[in-house]
Design an enzyme around this catalytic site. Structure first.
Site, PDB file in Angstrom:
ATOM      1  N   LYS A 124       0.870  -1.188   0.000  1.00 23.66           N
ATOM      2  CA  LYS A 124       0.000   0.000   0.000  1.00 23.66           C
ATOM      3  C   LYS A 124       0.898   1.226   0.000  1.00 23.66           C
ATOM      4  CE  LYS A 124      -4.363   1.200   0.137  1.00 23.66           C
ATOM      5  NZ  LYS A 124      -5.534   0.534  -0.432  1.00 23.66           N
ATOM      6  N   ASP A 164      -7.001   4.379  -4.761  1.00 23.78           N
ATOM      7  CA  ASP A 164      -7.678   4.227  -3.467  1.00 23.78           C
ATOM      8  C   ASP A 164      -8.295   5.600  -3.202  1.00 23.78           C
ATOM      9  OD1 ASP A 164      -7.960   2.323  -1.000  1.00 23.78           O
ATOM     10  OD2 ASP A 164      -7.344   4.196  -0.092  1.00 23.78           O
TER      11      ASP A 164
HETATM   12  P1  NDP Z   1     -12.962   7.670  -3.051  1.00 18.57           P
HETATM   13  O1  NDP Z   1     -11.915   8.685  -2.809  1.00 18.57           O
HETATM   14  O2  NDP Z   1     -13.471   7.475  -4.434  1.00 18.57           O
HETATM   15  O3  NDP Z   1     -14.220   7.948  -2.122  1.00 18.57           O
HETATM   16  C1  NDP Z   1     -14.110   7.987  -0.738  1.00 18.57           C
HETATM   17  C2  NDP Z   1     -15.442   8.408  -0.162  1.00 18.57           C
HETATM   18  O4  NDP Z   1     -15.399   8.315   1.238  1.00 18.57           O
HETATM   19  C3  NDP Z   1     -15.800   9.829  -0.493  1.00 18.57           C
HETATM   20  O5  NDP Z   1     -17.190   9.954  -0.531  1.00 18.57           O
HETATM   21  C4  NDP Z   1     -15.216  10.593   0.684  1.00 18.57           C
HETATM   22  O6  NDP Z   1     -15.846  11.843   0.928  1.00 18.57           O
HETATM   23  C5  NDP Z   1     -15.505   9.641   1.818  1.00 18.57           C
HETATM   24  N1  NDP Z   1     -14.494   9.800   2.858  1.00 18.57           N
HETATM   25  C6  NDP Z   1     -13.154   9.688   2.732  1.00 18.57           C
HETATM   26  N2  NDP Z   1     -12.543   9.924   3.883  1.00 18.57           N
HETATM   27  C7  NDP Z   1     -13.522  10.202   4.756  1.00 18.57           C
HETATM   28  C8  NDP Z   1     -13.529  10.524   6.123  1.00 18.57           C
HETATM   29  N3  NDP Z   1     -12.379  10.627   6.828  1.00 18.57           N
HETATM   30  N4  NDP Z   1     -14.728  10.729   6.704  1.00 18.57           N
HETATM   31  C9  NDP Z   1     -15.881  10.616   5.991  1.00 18.57           C
HETATM   32  N5  NDP Z   1     -15.920  10.316   4.687  1.00 18.57           N
HETATM   33  C10 NDP Z   1     -14.771  10.110   4.096  1.00 18.57           C
HETATM   34  O7  NDP Z   1     -12.382   6.306  -2.469  1.00 18.57           O
HETATM   35  P2  NDP Z   1     -12.852   4.825  -2.763  1.00 18.57           P
HETATM   36  O8  NDP Z   1     -14.303   4.789  -2.996  1.00 18.57           O
HETATM   37  O9  NDP Z   1     -11.927   4.266  -3.762  1.00 18.57           O
HETATM   38  O10 NDP Z   1     -12.495   4.102  -1.377  1.00 18.57           O
HETATM   39  C11 NDP Z   1     -13.429   4.012  -0.296  1.00 18.57           C
HETATM   40  C12 NDP Z   1     -12.999   2.914   0.652  1.00 18.57           C
HETATM   41  O11 NDP Z   1     -12.919   1.666  -0.056  1.00 18.57           O
HETATM   42  C13 NDP Z   1     -11.610   3.091   1.288  1.00 18.57           C
HETATM   43  O12 NDP Z   1     -11.624   2.507   2.572  1.00 18.57           O
HETATM   44  C14 NDP Z   1     -10.716   2.262   0.376  1.00 18.57           C
HETATM   45  O13 NDP Z   1      -9.517   1.871   1.029  1.00 18.57           O
HETATM   46  C15 NDP Z   1     -11.632   1.090   0.105  1.00 18.57           C
HETATM   47  N6  NDP Z   1     -11.311   0.306  -1.076  1.00 18.57           N
HETATM   48  C16 NDP Z   1     -11.240   0.877  -2.306  1.00 18.57           C
HETATM   49  C17 NDP Z   1     -10.953   0.112  -3.407  1.00 18.57           C
HETATM   50  C18 NDP Z   1     -10.977   0.671  -4.789  1.00 18.57           C
HETATM   51  O14 NDP Z   1     -10.912  -0.118  -5.736  1.00 18.57           O
HETATM   52  N7  NDP Z   1     -11.110   1.968  -4.988  1.00 18.57           N
HETATM   53  C19 NDP Z   1     -10.643  -1.320  -3.280  1.00 18.57           C
HETATM   54  C20 NDP Z   1     -10.843  -1.852  -1.949  1.00 18.57           C
HETATM   55  C21 NDP Z   1     -11.131  -1.040  -0.898  1.00 18.57           C
HETATM   56  P3  NDP Z   1     -15.208  13.188   0.350  1.00 18.57           P
HETATM   57  O15 NDP Z   1     -15.542  13.182  -1.100  1.00 18.57           O
HETATM   58  O16 NDP Z   1     -15.854  14.276   1.120  1.00 18.57           O
HETATM   59  O17 NDP Z   1     -13.728  13.094   0.617  1.00 18.57           O
END
Ligand code: NDP
Length: 446
Positions: A124, A164
Site C-alpha cells: 500500500k 484508493d
Molecule cells: P474515493 O476517494 O473514491 O471515495 C471515498 C469516499 O469516502 C468519499 O465519498 C469521501 O468523501 C468519503 N471519505 C473519505 N474519507 C472520509 C472521512 N475521513 N470521513 C468521511 N468520509 C470520508 O475512495 P474509494 O471509494 O476508492 O475508497 C473508499 C474505501 O474503499 C476506502 O476505505 C478504500 O480503502 C476502500 N477500497 C477501495 C478500493 C478501490 O478499488 N477503490 C478497493 C478496496 C477497498 P469526500 O468526497 O468528502 O472526501
C-alpha cells in the site's frame, strides 16, 4: 502460541500506530484454530514475520502550486509481503495518510489478495497530499513529482500500485504518464488505467460490484436475494457509487450516500438516472452531495447524524473509510432490523461494532473479503497487460462474479472447517493466512 502476548509485542514494536495495531489485533483474534492445526506456523515464527513489512519507503515530494509556491508532501510505499506474487495495493492521497494507516491497509491487503485466488502480494502507499480543491494542473504536477521517486521501486513484476481514496482515473493517468516517460517502457505497472491505454473493463466498478456480489451469495445462503431489499450505503466515491448501481441492478433500493461533509437520504430510493448524474458530479465535476440534494426534490441533505440511523433497511454497506461505523451505529442498525453489514471500505467498522453485530446474529462481511473485487480485477488487468490483450466487459464481469463467489465460499467453508461456523471474518483471516504462511514456509527463511 500465546496470541495475547503476540498482540502485546506487536503493539510495543509499533507504538503510535493505532490503525495498524487495530488491524493486527483483529487479525490475531481469529487465528487460534489455525495455529492449533498448523504447529509449523509457530515453529517458523510466521506471525512474527508476517507483521513486519518487507520494505517501507518514505520520500519527499516537492512540487509547485498554481501560485508558484513550493509545496512539500510526504510519500510512502509499504511493500508488505510478496510471498505469493508482486506487491499489489492502492495509493491513497488524503491529509490523514500516515505510516500507521498505510501499514494497516498493506497488512490487510496481504490476506485480501491471497483470497482472490490470484498470485498477488500485499502493499500500500500514498501521500498526505489532498487533491480536494486543487486544480487539475496542480494534481498533475503532484502526481509527476510523486512518480519521480516511486518509479525506482515499482514495476510490473515487482510492485503494481492502483487507486484508493483520492486516487482515481485522473491521478492514475498522470502517474502512468510520468512512469512511461521516465522509463521508456509501456507496461502494466499500475492498474486502474484508462481503457484505451491498458485498463481493464469493469475495473472502476469492480470493488462496489464485488461487494454486492459477495452480499448476494451471503443472502443466497439464507435462501434470500436482493429483490425488494433496502440498503444503506456510506461514501460517494468509487466504491459507494458502483455498489449502489449494482444494488439497483439487482432489484434493491438504496436510501443513502455520504461524503466527508454530510449525507443524503432518498426515502423512495435513488434511481438509475440519479446515479448517472452523481457519477458526473463526483468523478468529473468533483462536486459535493449537498449540491446533488439541492438539485433533487425528495432527496434531503444533513450534516448531523449518520446514514446508519435511517430505518427500513435490511443491508448496510459502509464504503467510505476506516472506523466510520462505531458501536453505537451498530446498535442503531441492529435495532432497526438490518441483517447484513458488508464492508465495501477497508476496516470501516470498529472492533466493538463488529462484536456487537456478530453477537446480534447480523451477517458480517469483512472488507478483506467483501471488497476484494477491486484488487481481483486489478489482477485481471495485469493478466490482460501481460498477454497484450483486452477482455470484454461481459468476460471481466463474469470472472469478477465467480471470484467473489469463490471468496464467499472460501470464507464460509473455512469458518465451518475451523469450528467458527457463520463467522466470515474468521474464515477470511484463516483462509488468507494459511495460504500466505504456507507459501512463506515453502520458500524458506528469507
Ligand atoms: P474515493 O476517494 O473514491 O471515495 C471515498 C469516499 O469516502 C468519499 O465519498 C469521501 O468523501 C468519503 N471519505 C473519505 N474519507 C472520509 C472521512 N475521513 N470521513 C468521511 N468520509 C470520508 O475512495 P474509494 O471509494 O476508492 O475508497 C473508499 C474505501 O474503499 C476506502 O476505505 C478504500 O480503502 C476502500 N477500497 C477501495 C478500493 C478501490 O478499488 N477503490 C478497493 C478496496 C477497498 P469526500 O468526497 O468528502 O472526501
Amino acid at each position: 502460541m500465546d496470541l495475547d502476548e503476540f498482540v502485546k509485542q506487536a503493539k510495543e514494536r509499533n507504538p503510535h500506530e493505532p490503525e495498524f495495531q487495530q488491524a493486527v489485533e483483529e487479525f490475531a483474534s481469529s487465528l487460534a484454530p489455525a495455529l492449533e492445526r498448523h504447529p509449523e506456523f509457530c515453529q517458523h515464527r510466521i506471525l512474527e514475520r508476517v507483521v513486519e513489512p518487507e520494505r517501507m519507503i518514505q520520500f519527499r515530494v516537492t512540487w509547485l502550486d498554481d501560485q508558484e509556491q513550493v509545496q512539500v508532501n510526504r510519500g510512502w510505499r509499504v511493500q508488505f509481503n510478496c510471498a505469493i506474487g508482486p506487491y499489489k495495493g492502492g495509493l491513497r492521497f488524503h491529509p490523514t495518510v500516515n505510516l500507521s494507516v498505510l501499514k494497516f491497509l498493506g497488512f490487510e491487503q496481504i490476506f485480501k489478495n491471497a483470497l482472490t485466488t490470484l498470485p498477488l502480494g500485499g502493499g500500500k502507499g500514498g501521500s498526505d497530499f489532498d487533491p480536494k480543491g486543487r486544480s487539475d494542473f496542480e494534481v498533475m504536477r503532484f502526481c509527476q513529482a510523486f512518480m519521480l521517486e516511486l518509479a525506482r521501486h515499482v514495476g510490473e513484476d515487482t510492485d503494481v500500485p492502483a487507486g484508493d481514496i483520492g486516487v482515481g482515473a485522473r491521478e492514475i493517468g498522470y502517474l502512468y504518464g510520468m512512469y512511461r516517460k521516465l522509463t521508456n517502457r509501456v507496461t502494466g505497472v499500475l492498474t486502474g488505467k484508462g481503457i484505451t491505454w491498458g485498463g481493464s473493463n469493469i475495473r472502476p466498478e469492480a470493488t462496489g460490484y464485488g461487494a454486492v456480489y459477495f452480499a448476494l451469495h451471503a443472502l443466497a445462503d439464507q435462501g434470500e436475494d436482493l429483490e425488494g431489499k433496502v440498503a444503506l450505503i456510506s461514501g460517494s466515491g468509487n466504491v459507494a457509487i458502483y455498489a449502489a448501481e449494482k444494488v439497483l441492478q439487482s432489484g434493491g433500493k438504496v436510501l443513502t450516500l455520504s461524503d466527508s461533509s454530510g449525507w443524503i437520504h432518498a426515502p423512495e430510493g435513488l434511481v438509475a438516472d440519479q446515479l448517472a448524474e452523481l457519477k458526473q458530479l463526483k468523478f468529473e465535476e468533483r462536486g459535493r452531495l449537498s449540491e446533488f440534494a439541492e438539485a433533487h426534490q425528495g432527496v434531503s441533505y444533513s450534516e448531523e447524524g449518520k446514514v446508519w440511523q435511517v430505518e427500513g433497511a435490511q443491508l448496510a454497506f459502509p464504503c467510505a473509510t476506516h472506523n466510520e461505523l462505531e458501536e453505537a451505529d451498530a446498535r442503531d442498525l441492529i435495532a432497526n432490523g438490518v441483517g447484513y453489514v458488508i464492508e465495501g471500505a477497508n476496516m470501516p467498522c470498529t472492533a466493538d461494532a463488529v462484536h456487537a453485530l456478530q453477537d446480534a446474529g447480523v451477517t458480517f462481511g469483512p472488507g478483506k473479503a467483501a471488497n476484494a473485487g477491486g484488487v481481483a480485477t486489478s489482477g485481471l488487468e495485469m493478466a490482460q497487460n501481460s498477454q497484450r490483450t483486452s477482455w470484454s466487459r461481459q468476460e471481466v464481469d463474469q470472472r469478477l462474479h465467480s471470484i467473489m463467489e469463490n471468496i464467499y465460499r472460501n470464507c464460509a467453508d473455512t469458518a465451518e472447517r475451523y469450528g467458527k461456523p457463520g463467522d466470515l471474518a474468521a474464515g477470511a483471516n484463516i483462509a488468507g493466512f494459511v495460504k500466505v504462511a504456507t507459501a512463506m514456509i515453502e520458500q524458506g527463511i528469507v
